[in-house]
Scaffold this active site. Structure first.
Site, PDB file in Angstrom:
ATOM      1  NE  ARG A 215      42.069  40.083  38.012  1.00 11.98           N
ATOM      2  CZ  ARG A 215      42.834  39.307  38.794  1.00 11.98           C
ATOM      3  NH1 ARG A 215      42.815  39.451  40.113  1.00 11.98           N
ATOM      4  NH2 ARG A 215      43.643  38.417  38.284  1.00 11.98           N
TER       5      ARG A 215
ATOM      6  CB  SER B 205      41.560  39.079  31.090  1.00 12.98           C
ATOM      7  OG  SER B 205      42.711  38.324  31.272  1.00 12.98           O
TER       8      SER B 205
ATOM      9  CD  GLU C 289      40.020  41.048  34.527  1.00 13.93           C
ATOM     10  OE1 GLU C 289      39.790  39.830  34.472  1.00 13.93           O
ATOM     11  OE2 GLU C 289      41.141  41.519  34.770  1.00 13.93           O
TER      12      GLU C 289
HETATM   13  C1  LIG Z   1      48.536  43.413  28.367  1.00 13.42           C
HETATM   14  C2  LIG Z   1      47.773  43.514  29.667  1.00 13.42           C
HETATM   15  C3  LIG Z   1      47.961  42.565  30.654  1.00 13.42           C
HETATM   16  C4  LIG Z   1      47.272  42.628  31.862  1.00 13.42           C
HETATM   17  N1  LIG Z   1      47.503  41.673  32.806  1.00 13.42           N
HETATM   18  C5  LIG Z   1      46.845  41.735  33.977  1.00 13.42           C
HETATM   19  C6  LIG Z   1      47.075  40.747  35.000  1.00 13.42           C
HETATM   20  O1  LIG Z   1      47.912  39.862  34.867  1.00 13.42           O
HETATM   21  N2  LIG Z   1      46.365  40.845  36.135  1.00 13.42           N
HETATM   22  C7  LIG Z   1      45.446  41.838  36.351  1.00 13.42           C
HETATM   23  O2  LIG Z   1      44.824  41.867  37.412  1.00 13.42           O
HETATM   24  N3  LIG Z   1      45.201  42.779  35.409  1.00 13.42           N
HETATM   25  C8  LIG Z   1      45.874  42.754  34.239  1.00 13.42           C
HETATM   26  N4  LIG Z   1      45.644  43.712  33.288  1.00 13.42           N
HETATM   27  C9  LIG Z   1      44.621  44.752  33.529  1.00 13.42           C
HETATM   28  C10 LIG Z   1      45.159  46.032  34.174  1.00 13.42           C
HETATM   29  O3  LIG Z   1      46.515  46.237  33.880  1.00 13.42           O
HETATM   30  C11 LIG Z   1      44.970  46.020  35.683  1.00 13.42           C
HETATM   31  O4  LIG Z   1      43.607  45.895  36.038  1.00 13.42           O
HETATM   32  C12 LIG Z   1      45.547  47.278  36.346  1.00 13.42           C
HETATM   33  O5  LIG Z   1      45.553  47.079  37.736  1.00 13.42           O
HETATM   34  C13 LIG Z   1      44.758  48.548  36.024  1.00 13.42           C
HETATM   35  O6  LIG Z   1      45.498  49.657  36.517  1.00 13.42           O
HETATM   36  P1  LIG Z   1      45.443  51.101  35.813  1.00 13.42           P
HETATM   37  O7  LIG Z   1      46.271  52.014  36.614  1.00 13.42           O
HETATM   38  O8  LIG Z   1      45.773  50.987  34.378  1.00 13.42           O
HETATM   39  O9  LIG Z   1      43.913  51.446  36.004  1.00 13.42           O
HETATM   40  P2  LIG Z   1      42.923  52.133  34.959  1.00 13.42           P
HETATM   41  O10 LIG Z   1      42.718  51.230  33.796  1.00 13.42           O
HETATM   42  O11 LIG Z   1      43.358  53.502  34.673  1.00 13.42           O
HETATM   43  O12 LIG Z   1      41.594  52.149  35.819  1.00 13.42           O
HETATM   44  C14 LIG Z   1      40.916  50.938  36.131  1.00 13.42           C
HETATM   45  C15 LIG Z   1      39.858  51.244  37.203  1.00 13.42           C
HETATM   46  O13 LIG Z   1      40.544  51.639  38.394  1.00 13.42           O
HETATM   47  C16 LIG Z   1      40.100  52.928  38.822  1.00 13.42           C
HETATM   48  N5  LIG Z   1      41.284  53.612  39.374  1.00 13.42           N
HETATM   49  C17 LIG Z   1      42.516  53.731  38.815  1.00 13.42           C
HETATM   50  N6  LIG Z   1      43.329  54.416  39.643  1.00 13.42           N
HETATM   51  C18 LIG Z   1      42.596  54.757  40.740  1.00 13.42           C
HETATM   52  C19 LIG Z   1      42.868  55.484  41.938  1.00 13.42           C
HETATM   53  N7  LIG Z   1      44.062  56.025  42.208  1.00 13.42           N
HETATM   54  N8  LIG Z   1      41.846  55.636  42.821  1.00 13.42           N
HETATM   55  C20 LIG Z   1      40.613  55.105  42.590  1.00 13.42           C
HETATM   56  N9  LIG Z   1      40.301  54.423  41.476  1.00 13.42           N
HETATM   57  C21 LIG Z   1      41.275  54.241  40.555  1.00 13.42           C
HETATM   58  C22 LIG Z   1      39.567  53.617  37.571  1.00 13.42           C
HETATM   59  O14 LIG Z   1      38.577  54.567  37.910  1.00 13.42           O
HETATM   60  C23 LIG Z   1      38.981  52.437  36.796  1.00 13.42           C
HETATM   61  O15 LIG Z   1      37.661  52.155  37.199  1.00 13.42           O
HETATM   62  C24 LIG Z   1      46.342  43.675  32.074  1.00 13.42           C
HETATM   63  C25 LIG Z   1      46.163  44.661  31.092  1.00 13.42           C
HETATM   64  C26 LIG Z   1      46.873  44.599  29.904  1.00 13.42           C
HETATM   65  C27 LIG Z   1      46.678  45.672  28.879  1.00 13.42           C
END
Ligand SMILES: Cc1cc2nc3c(=O)[nH]c(=O)nc-3n(C[C@H](O)[C@H](O)[C@H](O)COP(=O)(O)OP(=O)(O)OC[C@H]3O[C@@H](n4cnc5c(N)ncnc54)[C@H](O)[C@@H]3O)c2cc1C
Length: 300
Positions: A176, A226, A296
């Site tokens: 992560r 999580s 996380e």
């Molecule tokens: C129901 C549910 C289930 C999930 N299951 C999983 C799972 O199975 N495995 C898992 O790993 N995660 C899981 N997650 C967590 C999440 O979906 C992941 O961490 C996902 O990769 C986050 O992506 P995001 O685009 O929503 O990022 P955001 O939440 O928008 O951002 C997260 C971080 O990434 C940074 N970021 C985002 N985009 C960029 C970019 N283009 N450049 C630089 N930095 C950036 C942001 O600044 C922030 O610090 C889950 C979440 C939910 C709600």
């Protein structure tokens, strides 16, 4: 025209002021962003960085907001949502397929596109509700796979607007986290290395994983996935469960009754409710098992 007027002119419908962040997070929580911009191209990202320097505002990057908790007071500065959406699939006669994908593409969208083309290797990510950028930043993973295994290279912009491409080995992917977790770089796109596969099998795997999620995870409630990271030698959710915390509530935030590893928003939770519940859970687990459990999701 001053800098803000220029931004308004440039982004038109894609710039908002005092925009509630609860509209942009899967937790459905968060106060207003002073300035909220959606950037669809690399050029637009660069322009926002330039302007932010001139008006001396911090820039916070988001993807789909599925791994963040935004404070109730909101965010001073610019929230920049990365919406770069190109997908280019390079098909040749080989087994290997390379896919260049914009950081703003949602995993689910890409998974559907790859399914239609019979390209395998991305099934594990189909139910991770974020963007490619967010997934690479976090090295998202599920069911034994992680982005580290499929990324060939990543193109990012630094805070000065310079664009670089780095190979997988230089992304420093860990559990992560990655080189991008420092927050100093904006991921623009990535090249993924996947394989030609069988549509029926790919679809079967995606359905299996979606059913597993439905069965085990409280996806019927808003959350950020999580709450805590995996423990070193222990299963965090099990310790929380063994503390008897399933269903424990502070305000509108609750430890899910379905999966103790998730805090869910069961009705108008504030960020304070969530953070109080996080602290409470951490204290209980420490008191009973002497283990520290780390958050996380990112708190902004
Ligand atoms: C129901 C549910 C289930 C999930 N299951 C999983 C799972 O199975 N495995 C898992 O790993 N995660 C899981 N997650 C967590 C999440 O979906 C992941 O961490 C996902 O990769 C986050 O992506 P995001 O685009 O929503 O990022 P955001 O939440 O928008 O951002 C997260 C971080 O990434 C940074 N970021 C985002 N985009 C960029 C970019 N283009 N450049 C630089 N930095 C950036 C942001 O600044 C922030 O610090 C889950 C979440 C939910 C709600």
């Amino acid at each position: 025209m001053n800098e803000i007027e220029e931004l308004k002119e440039m982004f038109k419908d894609n710039i908002k002021f005092n925009e509630p962040m609860r509209n942009h997070t899967t937790f459905k929580i968060g106060g207003p962003a002073e300035i909220f911009i959606q950037a669809k191209t690399e050029e637009e990202v660069k322009k926002v960085l330039e302007k932010s320097r001139k008006i001396k505002k911090n820039v916070f990057i988001i993807g789909n907001g599925s791994n963040i908790l935004v404070h109730d007071e909101g965010i001073n500065g610019i929230v920049l949502k990365i919406c770069i959406k190109e997908i280019e699939i390079e098909e040749n006669q080989d087994v290997d397929v390379t896919v260049k994908v914009g950081a703003g593409v949602k995993n689910a969208e890409l998974a559907q596109k790859l399914l239609k083309k019979g390209i395998k290797g991305f099934e594990f990510a189909s139910g991770v509700p974020g963007t490619i950028g967010g997934a690479i930043y976090m090295n998202a993973g599920a069911y034994g796979e992680e982005f580290k295994n499929i990324v060939q290279n990543v193109t990012y912009m630094n805070k000065e607007g310079k664009i670089h491409t780095i190979k997988n080995e230089d992304c420093k992917f860990g559990y992560r986290n990655s080189i991008f977790t420092s927050g100093n770089f904006i991921i623009l796109s990535a090249v993924l290395k996947l394989e030609r596969g069988n549509i029926v099998e790919i679809e079967k795997r995606m359905k299996e994983l979606a059913n597993l999620r439905k069965e085990k995870q409280p996806i019927e409630y808003p959350s950020a996935g999580s709450t805590f990271k995996r423990g070193d030698g222990f299963i965090t959710a099990k310790l929380i469960d063994d503390c008897g915390l399933k269903g424990y509530k502070i305000g509108g935030a609750q430890i899910s009754t379905k999966h103790a590893g998730f805090i869910v928003n069961v009705g108008n939770a504030t960020a304070k409710d969530v953070l109080d519940l996080v602290k409470y859970t951490q204290n209980k687990v420490y008191e009973k098992y002497g283990k520290n459990i780390a958050l996380e999701f990112k708190v902004i």
